[in-house]
Design a protein around this motif. Structure first.
Motif, PDB file in Angstrom:
ATOM      1  N   ASP A   1      -8.912   2.009  -2.023  1.00 53.78           N
ATOM      2  CA  ASP A   1      -8.624   3.409  -1.677  1.00 53.78           C
ATOM      3  C   ASP A   1      -7.461   3.937  -2.518  1.00 53.78           C
ATOM      4  O   ASP A   1      -7.487   5.083  -2.997  1.00 53.78           O
ATOM      5  CB  ASP A   1      -8.256   3.531  -0.191  1.00 53.78           C
ATOM      6  CG  ASP A   1      -9.410   3.201   0.737  1.00 53.78           C
ATOM      7  OD1 ASP A   1     -10.575   3.384   0.335  1.00 53.78           O
ATOM      8  OD2 ASP A   1      -9.136   2.734   1.865  1.00 53.78           O
ATOM      9  N   ILE A   2      -6.436   3.112  -2.684  1.00 55.37           N
ATOM     10  CA  ILE A   2      -5.260   3.515  -3.450  1.00 55.37           C
ATOM     11  C   ILE A   2      -5.613   3.747  -4.913  1.00 55.37           C
ATOM     12  O   ILE A   2      -5.167   4.723  -5.534  1.00 55.37           O
ATOM     13  CB  ILE A   2      -4.140   2.455  -3.334  1.00 55.37           C
ATOM     14  CG1 ILE A   2      -3.523   2.479  -1.931  1.00 55.37           C
ATOM     15  CG2 ILE A   2      -3.067   2.679  -4.393  1.00 55.37           C
ATOM     16  CD1 ILE A   2      -2.747   3.745  -1.610  1.00 55.37           C
TER      17      ILE A   2
ATOM     18  N   TRP B   1       5.677   9.022   5.210  1.00 51.45           N
ATOM     19  CA  TRP B   1       4.278   9.302   4.872  1.00 51.45           C
ATOM     20  C   TRP B   1       3.344   8.222   5.421  1.00 51.45           C
ATOM     21  O   TRP B   1       2.160   8.188   5.075  1.00 51.45           O
ATOM     22  CB  TRP B   1       4.107   9.389   3.352  1.00 51.45           C
ATOM     23  CG  TRP B   1       4.713  10.611   2.718  1.00 51.45           C
ATOM     24  CD1 TRP B   1       4.987  11.802   3.321  1.00 51.45           C
ATOM     25  CD2 TRP B   1       5.119  10.757   1.347  1.00 51.45           C
ATOM     26  NE1 TRP B   1       5.539  12.685   2.425  1.00 51.45           N
ATOM     27  CE2 TRP B   1       5.630  12.078   1.202  1.00 51.45           C
ATOM     28  CE3 TRP B   1       5.098   9.913   0.233  1.00 51.45           C
ATOM     29  CZ2 TRP B   1       6.117  12.562  -0.020  1.00 51.45           C
ATOM     30  CZ3 TRP B   1       5.583  10.393  -0.987  1.00 51.45           C
ATOM     31  CH2 TRP B   1       6.082  11.696  -1.105  1.00 51.45           C
TER      32      TRP B   1
ATOM     33  N   TYR C   1       1.038   4.357  -2.822  1.00 49.59           N
ATOM     34  CA  TYR C   1       0.721   5.721  -2.384  1.00 49.59           C
ATOM     35  C   TYR C   1       1.887   6.657  -2.686  1.00 49.59           C
ATOM     36  O   TYR C   1       1.701   7.758  -3.224  1.00 49.59           O
ATOM     37  CB  TYR C   1       0.414   5.725  -0.883  1.00 49.59           C
ATOM     38  CG  TYR C   1       0.069   7.087  -0.339  1.00 49.59           C
ATOM     39  CD1 TYR C   1      -1.246   7.532  -0.299  1.00 49.59           C
ATOM     40  CD2 TYR C   1       1.065   7.941   0.143  1.00 49.59           C
ATOM     41  CE1 TYR C   1      -1.558   8.791   0.188  1.00 49.59           C
ATOM     42  CE2 TYR C   1       0.764   9.192   0.632  1.00 49.59           C
ATOM     43  CZ  TYR C   1      -0.549   9.623   0.662  1.00 49.59           C
ATOM     44  OH  TYR C   1      -0.853  10.879   1.140  1.00 49.59           O
TER      45      TYR C   1
ATOM     46  N   MET D   1      -5.169   2.292   4.568  1.00 47.77           N
ATOM     47  CA  MET D   1      -5.851   2.373   3.276  1.00 47.77           C
ATOM     48  C   MET D   1      -5.943   0.980   2.651  1.00 47.77           C
ATOM     49  O   MET D   1      -5.095   0.116   2.883  1.00 47.77           O
ATOM     50  CB  MET D   1      -5.105   3.312   2.323  1.00 47.77           C
ATOM     51  CG  MET D   1      -5.128   4.772   2.728  1.00 47.77           C
ATOM     52  SD  MET D   1      -4.217   5.843   1.561  1.00 47.77           S
ATOM     53  CE  MET D   1      -5.348   5.883   0.169  1.00 47.77           C
TER      54      MET D   1
ATOM     55  N   ILE E   1       0.839  -1.205   0.000  1.00 50.16           N
ATOM     56  CA  ILE E   1       0.000   0.000   0.000  1.00 50.16           C
ATOM     57  C   ILE E   1       0.872   1.252   0.000  1.00 50.16           C
ATOM     58  O   ILE E   1       0.637   2.193  -0.775  1.00 50.16           O
ATOM     59  CB  ILE E   1      -0.933  -0.003   1.223  1.00 50.16           C
ATOM     60  CG1 ILE E   1      -1.887  -1.207   1.177  1.00 50.16           C
ATOM     61  CG2 ILE E   1      -1.713   1.304   1.304  1.00 50.16           C
ATOM     62  CD1 ILE E   1      -2.828  -1.209  -0.012  1.00 50.16           C
ATOM     63  N   GLY E   2       1.876   1.277   0.855  1.00 52.45           N
ATOM     64  CA  GLY E   2       2.737   2.451   0.958  1.00 52.45           C
ATOM     65  C   GLY E   2       3.467   2.765  -0.328  1.00 52.45           C
ATOM     66  O   GLY E   2       3.625   3.936  -0.710  1.00 52.45           O
TER      67      GLY E   2
ATOM     68  N   GLU F   1      -0.179   8.841   6.458  1.00 54.33           N
ATOM     69  CA  GLU F   1      -1.111   9.237   5.401  1.00 54.33           C
ATOM     70  C   GLU F   1      -1.738   8.013   4.728  1.00 54.33           C
ATOM     71  O   GLU F   1      -2.895   8.070   4.305  1.00 54.33           O
ATOM     72  CB  GLU F   1      -0.396  10.093   4.352  1.00 54.33           C
ATOM     73  CG  GLU F   1       0.182  11.390   4.906  1.00 54.33           C
ATOM     74  CD  GLU F   1       0.947  12.178   3.856  1.00 54.33           C
ATOM     75  OE1 GLU F   1       0.606  12.059   2.651  1.00 54.33           O
ATOM     76  OE2 GLU F   1       1.892  12.907   4.224  1.00 54.33           O
ATOM     77  N   TRP F   2      -0.965   6.918   4.599  1.00 51.76           N
ATOM     78  CA  TRP F   2      -1.480   5.769   3.854  1.00 51.76           C
ATOM     79  C   TRP F   2      -1.832   4.569   4.729  1.00 51.76           C
ATOM     80  O   TRP F   2      -2.523   3.655   4.275  1.00 51.76           O
ATOM     81  CB  TRP F   2      -0.486   5.338   2.771  1.00 51.76           C
ATOM     82  CG  TRP F   2       0.910   4.980   3.244  1.00 51.76           C
ATOM     83  CD1 TRP F   2       2.023   5.763   3.159  1.00 51.76           C
ATOM     84  CD2 TRP F   2       1.336   3.751   3.851  1.00 51.76           C
ATOM     85  NE1 TRP F   2       3.120   5.096   3.675  1.00 51.76           N
ATOM     86  CE2 TRP F   2       2.725   3.865   4.102  1.00 51.76           C
ATOM     87  CE3 TRP F   2       0.689   2.570   4.211  1.00 51.76           C
ATOM     88  CZ2 TRP F   2       3.474   2.844   4.697  1.00 51.76           C
ATOM     89  CZ3 TRP F   2       1.432   1.548   4.809  1.00 51.76           C
ATOM     90  CH2 TRP F   2       2.797   1.690   5.043  1.00 51.76           C
ATOM     91  N   TYR F   3      -1.396   4.562   5.993  1.00 49.64           N
ATOM     92  CA  TYR F   3      -1.637   3.409   6.860  1.00 49.64           C
ATOM     93  C   TYR F   3      -3.147   3.201   7.058  1.00 49.64           C
ATOM     94  O   TYR F   3      -3.870   4.132   7.392  1.00 49.64           O
ATOM     95  CB  TYR F   3      -0.969   3.619   8.224  1.00 49.64           C
ATOM     96  CG  TYR F   3      -0.985   2.402   9.117  1.00 49.64           C
ATOM     97  CD1 TYR F   3      -0.065   1.378   8.947  1.00 49.64           C
ATOM     98  CD2 TYR F   3      -1.919   2.276  10.139  1.00 49.64           C
ATOM     99  CE1 TYR F   3      -0.061   0.263   9.762  1.00 49.64           C
ATOM    100  CE2 TYR F   3      -1.937   1.161  10.966  1.00 49.64           C
ATOM    101  CZ  TYR F   3      -1.007   0.155  10.762  1.00 49.64           C
ATOM    102  OH  TYR F   3      -1.010  -0.960  11.576  1.00 49.64           O
TER     103      TYR F   3
ATOM    104  N   LYS G   1       1.956   9.987  -5.063  1.00 52.31           N
ATOM    105  CA  LYS G   1       2.171  11.307  -4.460  1.00 52.31           C
ATOM    106  C   LYS G   1       3.447  11.955  -4.977  1.00 52.31           C
ATOM    107  O   LYS G   1       3.447  13.145  -5.332  1.00 52.31           O
ATOM    108  CB  LYS G   1       2.224  11.193  -2.930  1.00 52.31           C
ATOM    109  CG  LYS G   1       2.454  12.543  -2.245  1.00 52.31           C
ATOM    110  CD  LYS G   1       2.321  12.463  -0.739  1.00 52.31           C
ATOM    111  CE  LYS G   1       2.587  13.820  -0.102  1.00 52.31           C
ATOM    112  NZ  LYS G   1       2.357  13.821   1.357  1.00 52.31           N
TER     113      LYS G   1
ATOM    114  N   TYR H   1      -7.195   7.013  -5.243  1.00 60.10           N
ATOM    115  CA  TYR H   1      -6.181   8.054  -5.047  1.00 60.10           C
ATOM    116  C   TYR H   1      -5.345   8.223  -6.322  1.00 60.10           C
ATOM    117  O   TYR H   1      -5.049   9.348  -6.748  1.00 60.10           O
ATOM    118  CB  TYR H   1      -5.297   7.669  -3.868  1.00 60.10           C
ATOM    119  CG  TYR H   1      -4.226   8.672  -3.503  1.00 60.10           C
ATOM    120  CD1 TYR H   1      -4.541   9.897  -2.942  1.00 60.10           C
ATOM    121  CD2 TYR H   1      -2.870   8.368  -3.704  1.00 60.10           C
ATOM    122  CE1 TYR H   1      -3.553  10.807  -2.592  1.00 60.10           C
ATOM    123  CE2 TYR H   1      -1.884   9.262  -3.356  1.00 60.10           C
ATOM    124  CZ  TYR H   1      -2.223  10.480  -2.802  1.00 60.10           C
ATOM    125  OH  TYR H   1      -1.246  11.376  -2.464  1.00 60.10           O
TER     126      TYR H   1
END
Length: 250
Positions: free
Chosen positions: A229-230, A218, A23, A225, A19-20, A221-223, A27, A233
């Motif tokens: 969701d990603i 970050w 993200y 998700m 996930i991180g 911000e992403w934990y 970003k 985004y």
């Protein structure tokens, strides 16, 4: 040809990293996009090939003002962009970068495997003897300073309690995972091959380290998700980047 295996230990699980990473890619791409330089997303869709399922993306990296003015003045438009194709079937990911101007004379591939360990597997990519002889191993320590980056040694996550990392954290951190990133660079241009391959790799360490410092710092911000969701985004930021980027004409 250069063959380098980067090992990047991170204080998280593989699933968290998945996930991180997505993200942070979205970003950071958005942050780097403005005017005539940045990222143009062409495709972002599911794929299934040879029994592997994942997400396929196509992007163009417009170099624009990222190159010296004299280079931009003499180089054709096709030389000032990098085309990327990526297959993300986590925990296996593959990325191919090409340049339209160089064609088959330039290839840059990244083959990444992710494991919940601290980076001690010796031949995770199953290289043969010839490849092992050519390979060099480079461990990335995200606690070492990188210009214009975030600092994991001073950052403390409010959501996870992780942070204030110190060099060697991978020995005792729980959770811990490692991205094993095998990079192959081949620049086939007589008289310039070694020089250009070394030039490309000269800034690779800092790029990889900076990205992973951002990914970790970050985390709040992403934990938490989800993949859904990603994806939402990514779509949102792709639209933002399209509005900020002045796509060069050929």
């Amino acid at each position: 040809m250069k063959l380098i295996e980067y090992r990047i230990p991170m204080p998280m699980t593989c699933e968290e990293y998945r996930i991180g990473q997505l993200y942070a890619v979205a970003k950071s791409s958005n942050q780097e996009t403005s005017g005539d330089s940045g990222v143009e997303v062409l495709k972002n869709e599911p794929y299934e090939k040879d029994g592997e399922k994942g997400q396929y993306t196509e992007k163009i990296y417009h170099l624009g003002n990222k190159v010296p003015g004299w280079v931009a003045a003499v180089a054709p438009a096709s030389a000032l962009k990098i085309e990327e194709k990526a297959w993300n079937a986590f925990p296996h990911c593959k990325t191919e970068l090409t340049n339209p101007f160089m064609g088959a004379r330039f290839t840059y591939t990244v083959d990444t495997l992710h494991y919940d360990d601290n980076g001690e597997q010796e031949n995770v990519h199953n290289l043969d003897k010839a490849q092992l002889k050519l390979r060099t191993i480079n461990r990335i320590d995200i606690t070492k300073p990188v210009p214009d980056s975030l600092d994991p040694t001073t950052f403390k996550s409010e959501k996870t309690g992780r942070g204030n990392l110190q060099s060697g954290f991978e020995k005792d951190a729980n959770p811990i995972m490692c991205a094993y990133k095998l990079i192959t660079v081949d620049f086939r241009y007589f008289g310039l091959q070694t020089k250009m391959e070394n030039f490309i790799l000269s800034f690779q360490d800092n790029l990889i380290a900076k990205f992973h410092q951002q990914l970790f710092c970050w985390i709040d911000e992403w934990y938490g998700m989800s993949v859904e969701d990603i994806r939402a985004y990514e779509i949102k930021l792709a639209e933002e980047m399209a509005g900020k980027l002045d796509t060069p004409k050929e």
